[in-house]
Motif scaffolding. Structure first.
Motif, PDB file in Angstrom:
ATOM      1  N   VAL A  45     -77.488 -24.852  43.332  1.00  0.00           N
ATOM      2  CA  VAL A  45     -78.349 -24.986  44.512  1.00  0.00           C
ATOM      3  C   VAL A  45     -77.563 -24.421  45.685  1.00  0.00           C
ATOM      4  O   VAL A  45     -76.531 -24.966  46.087  1.00  0.00           O
ATOM      5  N   ILE A  46     -78.019 -23.295  46.201  1.00  0.00           N
ATOM      6  CA  ILE A  46     -77.329 -22.621  47.297  1.00  0.00           C
ATOM      7  C   ILE A  46     -77.834 -23.210  48.608  1.00  0.00           C
ATOM      8  O   ILE A  46     -79.007 -23.050  48.966  1.00  0.00           O
ATOM      9  N   THR A  47     -76.970 -23.917  49.326  1.00  0.00           N
ATOM     10  CA  THR A  47     -77.383 -24.520  50.587  1.00  0.00           C
ATOM     11  C   THR A  47     -76.989 -23.678  51.795  1.00  0.00           C
ATOM     12  O   THR A  47     -77.511 -23.881  52.891  1.00  0.00           O
ATOM     13  N   HIS A  89     -82.619 -22.455  43.906  1.00  0.00           N
ATOM     14  CA  HIS A  89     -82.250 -23.327  42.788  1.00  0.00           C
ATOM     15  C   HIS A  89     -82.267 -22.460  41.533  1.00  0.00           C
ATOM     16  O   HIS A  89     -83.297 -21.853  41.212  1.00  0.00           O
ATOM     17  N   LEU A  90     -81.153 -22.393  40.822  1.00  0.00           N
ATOM     18  CA  LEU A  90     -81.083 -21.647  39.569  1.00  0.00           C
ATOM     19  C   LEU A  90     -80.615 -22.581  38.463  1.00  0.00           C
ATOM     20  O   LEU A  90     -79.646 -23.330  38.645  1.00  0.00           O
ATOM     21  N   ILE A  91     -81.295 -22.532  37.309  1.00  0.00           N
ATOM     22  CA  ILE A  91     -80.888 -23.308  36.133  1.00  0.00           C
ATOM     23  C   ILE A  91     -80.928 -22.376  34.930  1.00  0.00           C
ATOM     24  O   ILE A  91     -81.966 -21.775  34.634  1.00  0.00           O
ATOM     25  N   THR A  92     -79.799 -22.237  34.247  1.00  0.00           N
ATOM     26  CA  THR A  92     -79.728 -21.403  33.048  1.00  0.00           C
ATOM     27  C   THR A  92     -80.116 -22.265  31.851  1.00  0.00           C
ATOM     28  O   THR A  92     -79.271 -22.779  31.132  1.00  0.00           O
ATOM     29  N   HIS A 156     -85.706 -20.015  38.610  1.00  0.00           N
ATOM     30  CA  HIS A 156     -85.277 -19.491  39.914  1.00  0.00           C
ATOM     31  C   HIS A 156     -86.345 -19.852  40.937  1.00  0.00           C
ATOM     32  O   HIS A 156     -87.386 -19.198  41.041  1.00  0.00           O
ATOM     33  N   LEU A 157     -86.087 -20.928  41.680  1.00  0.00           N
ATOM     34  CA  LEU A 157     -86.995 -21.407  42.703  1.00  0.00           C
ATOM     35  C   LEU A 157     -86.236 -21.507  44.022  1.00  0.00           C
ATOM     36  O   LEU A 157     -85.026 -21.289  44.068  1.00  0.00           O
ATOM     37  N   ASN A 158     -86.944 -21.848  45.080  1.00  0.00           N
ATOM     38  CA  ASN A 158     -86.297 -21.959  46.383  1.00  0.00           C
ATOM     39  C   ASN A 158     -86.952 -23.093  47.172  1.00  0.00           C
ATOM     40  O   ASN A 158     -88.175 -23.098  47.354  1.00  0.00           O
TER      41      ASN A 158
END
Length: 380
Positions: A45-47, A89-92, A156-158
């Motif tokens: 999660v890139i803040t 938000h990225l989840i592999t 890949h959401l934001n």
């Protein structure tokens, strides 16, 4: 919907098993790079700040070339890097090897090395740094990926763009405050909060998957849980796999014929009802063997078998080891004979989780197909 009844997404996610879940909150400098091996499901999660997500990577620490694929094998198709920005938000979900870098050419370090540093920077980093909430769990030893529920390989959401993720903002604010205050137990709190962020992100993706039942990536299990005929029976099967289930009793509960129930069940889940029942029973048995000291004869009864010998026979055919051998392998792991390089800060799994796997020292890859009392033999 009755507010006292859980929705199908909740039914799925309440049973998630996230082995050796870890989380950290990092302020990464101007030039940074993380490398994650295969078999690790990662959440980012890139803040603040941003960078590039590179599928595949080069498998070792080093640098990434201009096309983002240093060391790529000749048979592998080129993987396109994905730009990541604040709010992403990225989840592999497939646990694929990858890299996350600030820019191409950045040096990379194994994520295990950064996780091994138990002291995170408490104060904010430089203005041009990137702030990341990171979480991961391991797929090693599992017979099925817990996220194999109709999700894409990469979520890949934001949360700045996707309305459903707005609920994550208070969680992220609380995480930042917990780290800043650094009160006793703060790292455990961060792990728990990050798990909630993971669940909310997955729930958002699953909700999008259910918008059209004709989508090719729609989860069979999710469709079955929402099916008016199969759903109520399937929910009860998951909750009580030890019950004396038969296809006639299942069909009677669903108020359809045996053939109609079996055909509908197979179309939705890709397997026969009794095959799926045996998988549920084996998952519960593995959980009891790993997490408790209950006698094997009693476990046989608790998972629906009339005799220990019949239970042991089915268990061995499905897991390639006897219940006693499985339990001994659990003891070897517990006593430290088998080591896990990323096992820092792991928490004990809950006994009621559905998605499960073999914790033995040998990596047993069990097919996703299942068999029931009528066949009791995993497909080869």
């Amino acid at each position: 919907m009755n507010p006292l009844e859980s929705d199908p997404v909740t039914e799925l996610l309440s049973k998630l098993y996230l082995p050796r879940w870890q989380a950290a909150y990092w302020h990464l400098p101007t030039r940074w790079g993380l490398e994650v091996p295969a078999g690790i499901v990662s959440m980012y999660v890139i803040t603040r700040g941003g960078g590039w997500f590179v599928p595949g990577g080069n498998g070792t620490s080093g640098t990434i070339s201009g096309n983002g694929l240093a060391g790529r094998t000749s048979d592998a198709p080129p993987a396109k890097p994905i730009r990541v920005i604040a709010g992403d938000h990225l989840i592999t979900t497939d646990g694929g090897r990858h890299q996350l870098v600030r820019e191409f050419g950045s040096d990379t370090e194994p994520v295990a090395e950064r996780l091994s540093d138990c002291i995170w920077p408490i104060l904010p980093g430089p203005h041009d740094s990137t702030t990341v909430l990171y979480g991961q769990f391991e797929l090693t030893g599992l017979s099925i990926n817990p996220l194999a529920i109709g999700l894409p390989p990469l979520i890949h959401l934001n949360h700045r763009r996707d309305r459903e993720l707005k609920t994550c903002l208070p969680l992220l604010d609380l995480t930042h405050q917990v780290i800043r205050d650094a009160a006793p137990g703060w790292q455990l709190t961060v792990r728990k909060l990050s798990e909630l962020v993971l669940i909310q992100t997955i729930a958002t993706q699953l909700h999008r998957n259910t918008q059209s039942v004709d989508e090719m990536d729609q989860s069979g299990l999710l469709r079955a849980m929402t099916d008016s005929v199969i759903g109520p029976v399937l929910k009860t099967m998951i909750e009580t796999p030890e019950s004396p289930w038969t296809v006639p009793t299942m069909a009677q509960r669903a108020r359809v014929s045996k053939s109609a129930f079996s055909d509908r069940f197979r179309n939705l889940l890709g397997r026969a009802p009794l095959q799926y029942l045996t998988e549920l029973r084996m998952q519960k048995a593995r959980r009891l063997l790993r997490e408790t000291d209950v006698e094997i004869s009693h476990i046989a009864t608790q998972v629906g078998y009339e005799s220990p010998s019949s239970f042991s026979s089915v268990f061995k055919r499905w897991n390639d080891c006897s219940p006693a051998e499985f339990r001994r392998s659990r003891s070897l792991v517990t006593n430290g004979t088998s080591t896990r390089p990323l096992d820092r800060g792991a928490t004990a799994p809950s006994a009621d989780r559905l998605y499960d796997g073999c914790d033995g020292t040998q990596d047993r890859r069990v097919p996703t197909g299942v068999v029931g009392p009528a066949g009791d033999r995993p497909p080869r």
